[in-house]
Design a protein around this motif. Structure first.
Motif, PDB file in Angstrom:
ATOM      1  N   ASN A   1       0.838  -1.198   0.000  1.00 46.57           N
ATOM      2  CA  ASN A   1       0.000   0.000   0.000  1.00 46.57           C
ATOM      3  C   ASN A   1       0.874   1.251   0.000  1.00 46.57           C
ATOM      4  OD1 ASN A   1      -2.428   1.455   0.048  1.00 46.57           O
ATOM      5  ND2 ASN A   1      -2.445   1.532   2.289  1.00 46.57           N
ATOM      6  N   ALA A   2       1.771   1.316  -0.983  1.00 47.32           N
ATOM      7  CA  ALA A   2       2.653   2.477  -1.112  1.00 47.32           C
ATOM      8  C   ALA A   2       1.845   3.646  -1.666  1.00 47.32           C
ATOM      9  CB  ALA A   2       3.817   2.151  -2.031  1.00 47.32           C
ATOM     10  N   ARG A   3       2.022   4.816  -1.061  1.00 47.61           N
ATOM     11  CA  ARG A   3       1.203   5.961  -1.450  1.00 47.61           C
ATOM     12  C   ARG A   3       2.028   7.230  -1.527  1.00 47.61           C
ATOM     13  NH1 ARG A   3      -4.408   5.685  -0.368  1.00 47.61           N
ATOM     14  NH2 ARG A   3      -5.074   3.582   0.251  1.00 47.61           N
ATOM     15  N   MET A   4       1.594   8.128  -2.376  1.00 47.50           N
ATOM     16  CA  MET A   4       2.131   9.478  -2.350  1.00 47.50           C
ATOM     17  C   MET A   4       1.060  10.432  -2.850  1.00 47.50           C
ATOM     18  SD  MET A   4       4.940   9.496  -5.425  1.00 47.50           S
ATOM     19  CE  MET A   4       4.486   9.430  -7.165  1.00 47.50           C
ATOM     20  N   SER A   5       1.148  11.675  -2.410  1.00 46.29           N
ATOM     21  CA  SER A   5       0.194  12.699  -2.815  1.00 46.29           C
ATOM     22  C   SER A   5       0.943  13.982  -3.102  1.00 46.29           C
ATOM     23  CB  SER A   5      -0.865  12.916  -1.732  1.00 46.29           C
ATOM     24  OG  SER A   5      -0.267  13.228  -0.492  1.00 46.29           O
ATOM     25  N   GLY A   6       0.300  14.852  -3.861  1.00 51.12           N
ATOM     26  CA  GLY A   6       0.961  16.091  -4.235  1.00 51.12           C
ATOM     27  C   GLY A   6      -0.021  17.127  -4.723  1.00 51.12           C
ATOM     28  N   ILE A   7       0.521  18.234  -5.207  1.00 55.14           N
ATOM     29  CA  ILE A   7      -0.287  19.365  -5.635  1.00 55.14           C
ATOM     30  C   ILE A   7       0.459  20.094  -6.747  1.00 55.14           C
ATOM     31  CG2 ILE A   7       0.739  20.935  -3.938  1.00 55.14           C
ATOM     32  CD1 ILE A   7      -2.012  22.225  -3.610  1.00 55.14           C
ATOM     33  N   VAL A   8      -0.279  20.702  -7.664  1.00 57.11           N
ATOM     34  CA  VAL A   8       0.325  21.542  -8.692  1.00 57.11           C
ATOM     35  C   VAL A   8       0.450  22.951  -8.131  1.00 57.11           C
ATOM     36  CG1 VAL A   8       0.083  22.536 -10.996  1.00 57.11           C
ATOM     37  CG2 VAL A   8      -0.598  20.171 -10.594  1.00 57.11           C
ATOM     38  N   THR A   9       1.655  23.488  -8.134  1.00 55.70           N
ATOM     39  CA  THR A   9       1.910  24.819  -7.586  1.00 55.70           C
ATOM     40  C   THR A   9       2.286  25.777  -8.709  1.00 55.70           C
ATOM     41  OG1 THR A   9       4.277  24.492  -7.244  1.00 55.70           O
ATOM     42  CG2 THR A   9       2.807  23.736  -5.485  1.00 55.70           C
ATOM     43  N   GLU A  10       2.278  27.055  -8.392  1.00 53.73           N
ATOM     44  CA  GLU A  10       2.690  28.048  -9.390  1.00 53.73           C
ATOM     45  C   GLU A  10       4.123  27.823  -9.852  1.00 53.73           C
ATOM     46  OE1 GLU A  10       2.432  32.846 -10.207  1.00 53.73           O
ATOM     47  OE2 GLU A  10       2.123  32.080  -8.190  1.00 53.73           O
ATOM     48  N   PRO A  11       5.082  27.513  -8.940  1.00 49.01           N
ATOM     49  CA  PRO A  11       6.437  27.225  -9.419  1.00 49.01           C
ATOM     50  C   PRO A  11       6.491  26.061 -10.412  1.00 49.01           C
ATOM     51  CG  PRO A  11       6.490  27.679  -7.080  1.00 49.01           C
ATOM     52  CD  PRO A  11       5.038  27.618  -7.458  1.00 49.01           C
ATOM     53  N   ASP A  12       5.611  25.064 -10.255  1.00 42.75           N
ATOM     54  CA  ASP A  12       5.571  23.955 -11.220  1.00 42.75           C
ATOM     55  C   ASP A  12       5.199  24.469 -12.602  1.00 42.75           C
ATOM     56  OD1 ASP A  12       6.150  21.925  -9.322  1.00 42.75           O
ATOM     57  OD2 ASP A  12       4.060  21.886  -8.691  1.00 42.75           O
ATOM     58  N   LEU A  13       4.213  25.363 -12.660  1.00 39.35           N
ATOM     59  CA  LEU A  13       3.773  25.903 -13.941  1.00 39.35           C
ATOM     60  C   LEU A  13       4.825  26.834 -14.539  1.00 39.35           C
ATOM     61  CD1 LEU A  13       0.035  26.620 -13.042  1.00 39.35           C
ATOM     62  CD2 LEU A  13       0.997  24.617 -14.191  1.00 39.35           C
ATOM     63  N   VAL A  14       5.505  27.610 -13.681  1.00 37.23           N
ATOM     64  CA  VAL A  14       6.570  28.490 -14.168  1.00 37.23           C
ATOM     65  C   VAL A  14       7.721  27.660 -14.732  1.00 37.23           C
ATOM     66  CG1 VAL A  14       8.313  30.175 -13.478  1.00 37.23           C
ATOM     67  CG2 VAL A  14       5.958  30.396 -12.644  1.00 37.23           C
ATOM     68  N   GLU A  15       8.057  26.555 -14.041  1.00 30.17           N
ATOM     69  CA  GLU A  15       9.131  25.680 -14.535  1.00 30.17           C
ATOM     70  C   GLU A  15       8.782  25.125 -15.910  1.00 30.17           C
ATOM     71  OE1 GLU A  15      11.080  22.173 -15.712  1.00 30.17           O
ATOM     72  OE2 GLU A  15       9.010  22.113 -14.967  1.00 30.17           O
ATOM     73  N   TYR A  16       7.513  24.753 -16.097  1.00 31.49           N
ATOM     74  CA  TYR A  16       7.061  24.240 -17.385  1.00 31.49           C
ATOM     75  C   TYR A  16       7.217  25.320 -18.461  1.00 31.49           C
ATOM     76  CZ  TYR A  16       3.672  23.399 -21.109  1.00 31.49           C
ATOM     77  OH  TYR A  16       3.071  23.264 -22.335  1.00 31.49           O
ATOM     78  N   CYS A  17       6.817  26.553 -18.126  1.00 34.94           N
ATOM     79  CA  CYS A  17       6.912  27.648 -19.100  1.00 34.94           C
ATOM     80  C   CYS A  17       8.360  28.027 -19.381  1.00 34.94           C
ATOM     81  CB  CYS A  17       6.124  28.856 -18.595  1.00 34.94           C
ATOM     82  SG  CYS A  17       4.324  28.570 -18.546  1.00 34.94           S
ATOM     83  N   GLU A  18       9.226  27.908 -18.370  1.00 36.21           N
ATOM     84  CA  GLU A  18      10.655  28.144 -18.597  1.00 36.21           C
ATOM     85  C   GLU A  18      11.219  27.074 -19.533  1.00 36.21           C
ATOM     86  OE1 GLU A  18      12.687  30.469 -17.650  1.00 36.21           O
ATOM     87  OE2 GLU A  18      11.781  31.504 -15.919  1.00 36.21           O
ATOM     88  N   ARG A  19      10.808  25.842 -19.309  1.00 36.12           N
ATOM     89  CA  ARG A  19      11.252  24.726 -20.166  1.00 36.12           C
ATOM     90  C   ARG A  19      10.655  24.859 -21.558  1.00 36.12           C
ATOM     91  NH1 ARG A  19       8.745  19.748 -19.570  1.00 36.12           N
ATOM     92  NH2 ARG A  19       8.061  20.429 -17.504  1.00 36.12           N
ATOM     93  N   ASP A  20       9.421  25.308 -21.625  1.00 39.75           N
ATOM     94  CA  ASP A  20       8.721  25.655 -22.865  1.00 39.75           C
ATOM     95  C   ASP A  20       8.817  24.582 -23.953  1.00 39.75           C
ATOM     96  OD1 ASP A  20       7.211  27.171 -24.588  1.00 39.75           O
ATOM     97  OD2 ASP A  20       8.889  28.398 -25.258  1.00 39.75           O
ATOM     98  N   PRO A  21       8.328  23.370 -23.689  1.00 39.80           N
ATOM     99  CA  PRO A  21       8.428  22.319 -24.703  1.00 39.80           C
ATOM    100  C   PRO A  21       7.604  22.597 -25.954  1.00 39.80           C
ATOM    101  CG  PRO A  21       7.020  21.608 -22.893  1.00 39.80           C
ATOM    102  CD  PRO A  21       7.654  22.892 -22.461  1.00 39.80           C
ATOM    103  N   GLY A  22       6.586  23.457 -25.845  1.00 39.25           N
ATOM    104  CA  GLY A  22       5.743  23.743 -27.008  1.00 39.25           C
ATOM    105  C   GLY A  22       6.142  24.976 -27.793  1.00 39.25           C
TER     106      GLY A  22
END
Length: 324
Positions: free
Chosen positions: A217-238
């Motif tokens: 019963n291994a578990r983990m939880s998380g949340i999407v934060t603004e820094p996550d979205l900024v990192e995505y936009c910095e990486r800018d794969p699209g």
């Protein structure tokens, strides 16, 4: 030491005063209100007066399940702000400035104390004064002590201390992202963790809790934060941002994705049977089962699930030599 003594005194007075407030049935304590339909939320609206550190103690006693403080205040008493901030930190409460709200001056001290903190409205800082040269020096000393405990970035403190008391410096969305002012909850060891969500061209989340590694019963939880979205936009794969031939700034890119912010996710894995189940917001459950098919490409959607399985079930992942 002086701050600790005041906190102890306020605790004693709060306990003695609470009973009459509860009997009166009022959910208001100075600028703080508690909506009985939301017992995990304390709202602060209005100026911070000298007695409001005690009022916050009363609100905490009235709402012992509180987990979040919603802020909308022009500031006020520095020492009351420091005492309230210390309580927020010690009780591991989160703080948020909603869109359309503002948190200025002494209110910012409370905001920075949050376990999780999110500024969607205006956040403003400036030099704090404590009454005379000696009082100001003591106020600055206490601010530095608490801001260090709250892990406020040095760049933010520099802006605070160089902005004259008669003006207010309001952080832009870009600065809030660049200075990592917003933050999500911490994993048990006190460090931030990545929650694999990206399938070659998406964003990741932030891991907030993990347990039962290598078990059934291994578990983990998380949340999407603004820094996550900024990192995505910095990486800018699209290729959406100006530096990669697009039309958007990083800030504009992140703002367009703001609807994803605070989305919660969780993963449950039975490491012995090799089955993983992933839940993202209200979207349908996704499942992965070993052994995996030959197609582990981005199009298959498996890469983030494989990464999650490696985090929760490293022994089984090594046995199957999981890669993507």
């Amino acid at each position: 030491m002086r701050l600790l003594a005041v906190i102890v005194l306020l605790s004693l007075v709060a306990v003695c005063s609470l009973s009459s407030l509860v009997i009166a049935g009022t959910p208001s304590f100075g600028p703080f209100t508690v909506d009985l339909s939301e017992p995990t939320v304390i709202r602060m609206s209005g100026e911070i007066d000298a007695e409001d550190a005690l009022n916050f103690r009363r609100a905490l006693q009235y709402a012992p399940q509180a987990r979040l403080v919603v802020l909308d205040s022009p500031g006020g008493s520095v020492y009351a702000g420091l005492l309230i901030a210390d309580d927020v930190f010690e009780h591991k409460l989160s703080t948020v400035i909603p869109s359309g709200a503002s948190c200025m001056s002494a209110c910012s001290l409370i905001f920075f104390a949050g376990l999780e903190r999110q500024a969607h409205g205006k956040l403003g800082v400036h030099q704090m004064t404590g009454g005379g040269a000696t009082g100001t020096q003591l106020a600055v000393s206490d601010i530095i002590e608490l801001m260090t405990r709250f892990e406020v970035p040095a760049d933010v403190l520099a802006i605070m201390f160089r902005t004259p008391a008669e003006t207010v410096y309001i952080f832009s969305d870009e600065e809030i992202a660049r200075f990592n002012i917003n933050r999500s909850a911490r994993v048990p060891d006190g460090k931030f963790g990545d929650y694999p969500l990206a399938s070659c061209s998406g964003w990741n989340g932030t891991l907030t809790k993990s347990s039962g590694q290598n078990g059934r019963n291994a578990r983990m939880s998380g949340i999407v934060t603004e820094p996550d979205l900024v990192e995505y936009c910095e990486r800018d794969p699209g290729g959406e941002t100006i530096r990669n031939g697009g039309t958007k700034t990083v800030g504009e890119c992140a703002k367009e994705l703001a609807y994803e912010m605070n989305t919660r996710m969780r993963t449950v894995a039975n490491c012995e049977s090799g089955v993983l189940r992933f839940f993202y917001g209200s979207k349908p459950e996704r499942t992965m089962k070993l052994p995996l098919p030959d197609d582990r490409s981005c199009a298959s959607g498996l890469p983030p699930l494989i990464d999650q399985f490696q985090m929760l079930c490293p022994r089984m992942a090594q046995r199957y030599d999981l890669q993507h």
